[in-house]
Write a protein that holds these residues in place. Sequence first.
Motif, PDB file in Angstrom:
ATOM      1  N   ALA A   1      -8.475  27.003  -4.500  1.00  0.00           N
ATOM      2  CA  ALA A   1      -8.585  27.600  -3.171  1.00  0.00           C
ATOM      3  C   ALA A   1      -9.498  28.825  -3.217  1.00  0.00           C
ATOM      4  CB  ALA A   1      -7.207  27.965  -2.643  1.00  0.00           C
ATOM      5  N   GLU A   2      -9.347  29.626  -4.273  1.00  0.00           N
ATOM      6  CA  GLU A   2     -10.218  30.800  -4.426  1.00  0.00           C
ATOM      7  C   GLU A   2     -11.689  30.407  -4.504  1.00  0.00           C
ATOM      8  OE1 GLU A   2      -9.128  33.300  -7.765  1.00  0.00           O
ATOM      9  OE2 GLU A   2      -7.152  33.633  -6.852  1.00  0.00           O
ATOM     10  N   MET A   3     -11.951  29.281  -5.141  1.00  0.00           N
ATOM     11  CA  MET A   3     -13.343  28.827  -5.282  1.00  0.00           C
ATOM     12  C   MET A   3     -13.849  28.134  -4.018  1.00  0.00           C
ATOM     13  SD  MET A   3     -13.636  27.597  -9.275  1.00  0.00           S
ATOM     14  CE  MET A   3     -12.349  26.384  -9.202  1.00  0.00           C
ATOM     15  N   GLY A   4     -12.972  27.994  -3.021  1.00  0.00           N
ATOM     16  CA  GLY A   4     -13.411  27.471  -1.728  1.00  0.00           C
ATOM     17  C   GLY A   4     -13.221  25.975  -1.537  1.00  0.00           C
ATOM     18  N   CYS A   5     -12.475  25.347  -2.433  1.00  0.00           N
ATOM     19  CA  CYS A   5     -12.209  23.914  -2.285  1.00  0.00           C
ATOM     20  C   CYS A   5     -11.507  23.679  -0.940  1.00  0.00           C
ATOM     21  CB  CYS A   5     -11.331  23.446  -3.443  1.00  0.00           C
ATOM     22  SG  CYS A   5     -11.079  21.677  -3.471  1.00  0.00           S
ATOM     23  N   ASP A   6     -11.901  22.646  -0.223  1.00  0.00           N
ATOM     24  CA  ASP A   6     -11.411  22.443   1.144  1.00  0.00           C
ATOM     25  C   ASP A   6     -10.062  21.752   1.221  1.00  0.00           C
ATOM     26  OD1 ASP A   6     -13.931  23.362   2.464  1.00  0.00           O
ATOM     27  OD2 ASP A   6     -14.729  21.646   1.359  1.00  0.00           O
ATOM     28  N   GLN A   7      -9.902  20.705   0.402  1.00  0.00           N
ATOM     29  CA  GLN A   7      -8.672  19.911   0.497  1.00  0.00           C
ATOM     30  C   GLN A   7      -8.159  19.553  -0.889  1.00  0.00           C
ATOM     31  OE1 GLN A   7      -9.603  16.662   3.141  1.00  0.00           O
ATOM     32  NE2 GLN A   7      -9.697  17.996   4.930  1.00  0.00           N
ATOM     33  N   PHE A   8      -6.866  19.206  -0.934  1.00  0.00           N
ATOM     34  CA  PHE A   8      -6.186  19.041  -2.205  1.00  0.00           C
ATOM     35  C   PHE A   8      -5.258  17.830  -2.171  1.00  0.00           C
ATOM     36  CE2 PHE A   8      -6.838  23.292  -0.733  1.00  0.00           C
ATOM     37  CZ  PHE A   8      -7.578  23.882  -1.747  1.00  0.00           C
ATOM     38  N   GLN A   9      -5.153  17.200  -3.324  1.00  0.00           N
ATOM     39  CA  GLN A   9      -4.322  16.001  -3.424  1.00  0.00           C
ATOM     40  C   GLN A   9      -3.750  16.014  -4.832  1.00  0.00           C
ATOM     41  OE1 GLN A   9      -6.836  12.621  -2.674  1.00  0.00           O
ATOM     42  NE2 GLN A   9      -5.303  11.128  -3.324  1.00  0.00           N
ATOM     43  N   GLY A  10      -2.484  15.742  -4.967  1.00  0.00           N
ATOM     44  CA  GLY A  10      -1.936  15.713  -6.320  1.00  0.00           C
ATOM     45  C   GLY A  10      -0.426  15.767  -6.344  1.00  0.00           C
ATOM     46  N   PHE A  11       0.121  15.584  -7.534  1.00  0.00           N
ATOM     47  CA  PHE A  11       1.573  15.515  -7.706  1.00  0.00           C
ATOM     48  C   PHE A  11       2.248  16.825  -7.320  1.00  0.00           C
ATOM     49  CE2 PHE A  11       1.252  12.000 -11.212  1.00  0.00           C
ATOM     50  CZ  PHE A  11       0.720  11.139 -10.267  1.00  0.00           C
TER      51      PHE A  11
ATOM     52  N   VAL B   1       0.854  -1.179   0.000  1.00  0.00           N
ATOM     53  CA  VAL B   1       0.000   0.000   0.000  1.00  0.00           C
ATOM     54  C   VAL B   1       0.895   1.236   0.000  1.00  0.00           C
ATOM     55  CG1 VAL B   1      -1.731   1.331   1.257  1.00  0.00           C
ATOM     56  CG2 VAL B   1      -1.912  -1.168   1.179  1.00  0.00           C
ATOM     57  N   TYR B   2       0.618   2.136  -0.939  1.00  0.00           N
ATOM     58  CA  TYR B   2       1.282   3.433  -0.959  1.00  0.00           C
ATOM     59  C   TYR B   2       0.313   4.464  -0.401  1.00  0.00           C
ATOM     60  CZ  TYR B   2       5.571   2.279  -3.524  1.00  0.00           C
ATOM     61  OH  TYR B   2       6.805   1.809  -3.873  1.00  0.00           O
ATOM     62  N   TYR B   3       0.858   5.597   0.041  1.00  0.00           N
ATOM     63  CA  TYR B   3       0.027   6.608   0.688  1.00  0.00           C
ATOM     64  C   TYR B   3       0.224   7.949   0.005  1.00  0.00           C
ATOM     65  CZ  TYR B   3      -0.437   2.916   4.098  1.00  0.00           C
ATOM     66  OH  TYR B   3      -0.705   1.701   4.685  1.00  0.00           O
ATOM     67  N   GLN B   4      -0.884   8.571  -0.402  1.00  0.00           N
ATOM     68  CA  GLN B   4      -0.775   9.906  -0.996  1.00  0.00           C
ATOM     69  C   GLN B   4      -1.366  10.948  -0.046  1.00  0.00           C
ATOM     70  OE1 GLN B   4      -2.863  10.932  -4.695  1.00  0.00           O
ATOM     71  NE2 GLN B   4      -1.100  12.184  -5.285  1.00  0.00           N
ATOM     72  N   PRO B   5      -0.583  11.991   0.274  1.00  0.00           N
ATOM     73  CA  PRO B   5      -1.061  13.027   1.197  1.00  0.00           C
ATOM     74  C   PRO B   5      -2.250  13.806   0.642  1.00  0.00           C
ATOM     75  CG  PRO B   5       1.314  13.207   0.830  1.00  0.00           C
ATOM     76  CD  PRO B   5       0.802  12.238  -0.171  1.00  0.00           C
ATOM     77  N   VAL B   6      -3.151  14.175   1.541  1.00  0.00           N
ATOM     78  CA  VAL B   6      -4.242  15.107   1.252  1.00  0.00           C
ATOM     79  C   VAL B   6      -3.999  16.309   2.154  1.00  0.00           C
ATOM     80  CG1 VAL B   6      -6.748  15.463   1.281  1.00  0.00           C
ATOM     81  CG2 VAL B   6      -5.804  13.176   0.802  1.00  0.00           C
ATOM     82  N   LEU B   7      -4.007  17.525   1.567  1.00  0.00           N
ATOM     83  CA  LEU B   7      -3.650  18.725   2.330  1.00  0.00           C
ATOM     84  C   LEU B   7      -4.794  19.718   2.389  1.00  0.00           C
ATOM     85  CD1 LEU B   7      -0.988  17.573   0.791  1.00  0.00           C
ATOM     86  CD2 LEU B   7       0.018  19.632   1.703  1.00  0.00           C
ATOM     87  N   ASP B   8      -4.749  20.580   3.400  1.00  0.00           N
ATOM     88  CA  ASP B   8      -5.732  21.658   3.438  1.00  0.00           C
ATOM     89  C   ASP B   8      -5.131  22.906   2.782  1.00  0.00           C
ATOM     90  OD1 ASP B   8      -4.066  22.909   5.259  1.00  0.00           O
ATOM     91  OD2 ASP B   8      -5.313  22.456   7.003  1.00  0.00           O
ATOM     92  N   ALA B   9      -5.879  24.013   2.829  1.00  0.00           N
ATOM     93  CA  ALA B   9      -5.450  25.222   2.124  1.00  0.00           C
ATOM     94  C   ALA B   9      -4.149  25.799   2.682  1.00  0.00           C
ATOM     95  CB  ALA B   9      -6.560  26.271   2.158  1.00  0.00           C
ATOM     96  N   ASN B  10      -3.806  25.431   3.937  1.00  0.00           N
ATOM     97  CA  ASN B  10      -2.528  25.880   4.511  1.00  0.00           C
ATOM     98  C   ASN B  10      -1.408  24.880   4.259  1.00  0.00           C
ATOM     99  OD1 ASN B  10      -3.691  28.228   5.686  1.00  0.00           O
ATOM    100  ND2 ASN B  10      -4.557  26.908   7.293  1.00  0.00           N
ATOM    101  N   ARG B  11      -1.687  23.948   3.371  1.00  0.00           N
ATOM    102  CA  ARG B  11      -0.724  22.887   3.024  1.00  0.00           C
ATOM    103  C   ARG B  11      -0.375  22.011   4.217  1.00  0.00           C
ATOM    104  NH1 ARG B  11       2.884  24.173  -2.076  1.00  0.00           N
ATOM    105  NH2 ARG B  11       1.610  25.766  -2.990  1.00  0.00           N
ATOM    106  N   LYS B  12      -1.293  21.930   5.127  1.00  0.00           N
ATOM    107  CA  LYS B  12      -1.092  21.048   6.271  1.00  0.00           C
ATOM    108  C   LYS B  12      -1.671  19.683   5.920  1.00  0.00           C
ATOM    109  CE  LYS B  12      -2.216  20.910  11.215  1.00  0.00           C
ATOM    110  NZ  LYS B  12      -3.125  19.770  11.132  1.00  0.00           N
ATOM    111  N   LEU B  13      -0.936  18.644   6.287  1.00  0.00           N
ATOM    112  CA  LEU B  13      -1.386  17.283   6.009  1.00  0.00           C
ATOM    113  C   LEU B  13      -2.656  16.972   6.802  1.00  0.00           C
ATOM    114  CD1 LEU B  13      -0.626  14.457   4.753  1.00  0.00           C
ATOM    115  CD2 LEU B  13       0.482  13.967   6.940  1.00  0.00           C
ATOM    116  N   CYS B  14      -3.726  16.533   6.115  1.00  0.00           N
ATOM    117  CA  CYS B  14      -4.921  16.184   6.901  1.00  0.00           C
ATOM    118  C   CYS B  14      -5.352  14.739   6.720  1.00  0.00           C
ATOM    119  CB  CYS B  14      -6.073  17.143   6.665  1.00  0.00           C
ATOM    120  SG  CYS B  14      -6.219  17.837   5.052  1.00  0.00           S
ATOM    121  N   ALA B  15      -4.855  14.056   5.729  1.00  0.00           N
ATOM    122  CA  ALA B  15      -5.213  12.646   5.542  1.00  0.00           C
ATOM    123  C   ALA B  15      -4.255  12.016   4.545  1.00  0.00           C
ATOM    124  CB  ALA B  15      -6.647  12.533   5.024  1.00  0.00           C
TER     125      ALA B  15
END
Length: 292
Positions: free
Chosen positions: A248-258, A42-56
């Motif tokens: 982020a401007e559109m209000g998206c809560d969390q982000f995941q990606g390369f 199993v590999y793990y990909q970080p999910v971050l909030d708008a402050n780039r803090k790891l949340c999942a």
Amino acid sequence: RSRQLGVEGVVRLSRTHSLQAQEDSRIEAVMRRALQYGGFEVYYQPVLDANRKLCAFEALLRLREEDGTMVSPAVCIPIAESTGLIIPLGRWVLREVCRQLKTWQLNGLQVVPIAINVSALQIVLTNFCTDVDVALEEFDLKPSFIHFELTESSVMPRDSLALENMVKLATNGFSFSIDDFGTGFSSLDRLHKLPVSVLKIDRTFVSRMLDQNGTLPIVRTIISMAHALHLGVVAEGVETEEQLQMLAEMGCDQFQGFLFSKPVEAARAAILLSPRELSSGSLNALPGAAAV
Ligand code: C2E
Ligand code: MG
Ligand code: MG
Ligand code: MG
């Protein structure tokens, strides 16, 4: 169709088909061995909030062949589904994620919830909830650490056991998101009734978001619909700062990606959980480039 292709075309087509079938059964055999001898990871990909803090983290399956070649889940999951192997495999992923969470906890790390992808075939199993309970009990974990991702097509059929299982698990403290949202056929009425807390915007929408006549209106609509329904929204496949800023401007809560990180092996994911990394607040501090 065969008349248009001509005899040669038909021969070529069926040869392609049988080569495909051969490759599929080869991969099926590799998966059966891998389940027995530990070829899955199993590999793990970080999910971050708008402050780039790891949340999942999202747990993503990797299959390593005997010669070291990696087989993409995009290839092996459909074969696992058509052969029924997804049932023992899904159970393995669930247990492995729980085992990993417990190991991290025992090592003193501040763990974050882990999202597990669940196949349509798993969520309709009568004993899915039992499998989940067994895995959590074995490692003495709280349900709030486990999140399940389901696609629209696996939760939309009305007559399925999916809703029943989801309600039972949600009552016990597990949470759900709809993965690849926007690519399936959602009934909004049904979406409203499901115990879902997050929509994940499919990465095909994110990648074409800033193109001329691109998918920006779709992304904007998903975000505002999610919020109107009191759901969180995660963008997957974020690859550029421009995409991140617009989301982020559109209000998206969390982000995941390369842009932040590819899926990484457990040892590297653990580095992200260490207090120093968390307080630095940025994944850019991660030493070295991520693998796979
Ligand atoms: P998914 O659940 O939608 O996972 C996201 C996929 O997008 C992952 O591919 C991830 O590596 C990839 N991705 C993330 N960020 C980016 C980005 O910025 N750019 C690009 N180009 N790709 C990005 P992966 O790991 O190959 O998994 C593919 C699919 O296989 C998953 O899509 C999921 O549907 C399925 N899958 C993976 N692991 C499991 C599992 O344990 N169980 C089940 N049932 N399905 C799984
Ligand atoms: Mg997913
Ligand atoms: Mg997805
Ligand atoms: Mg996907």
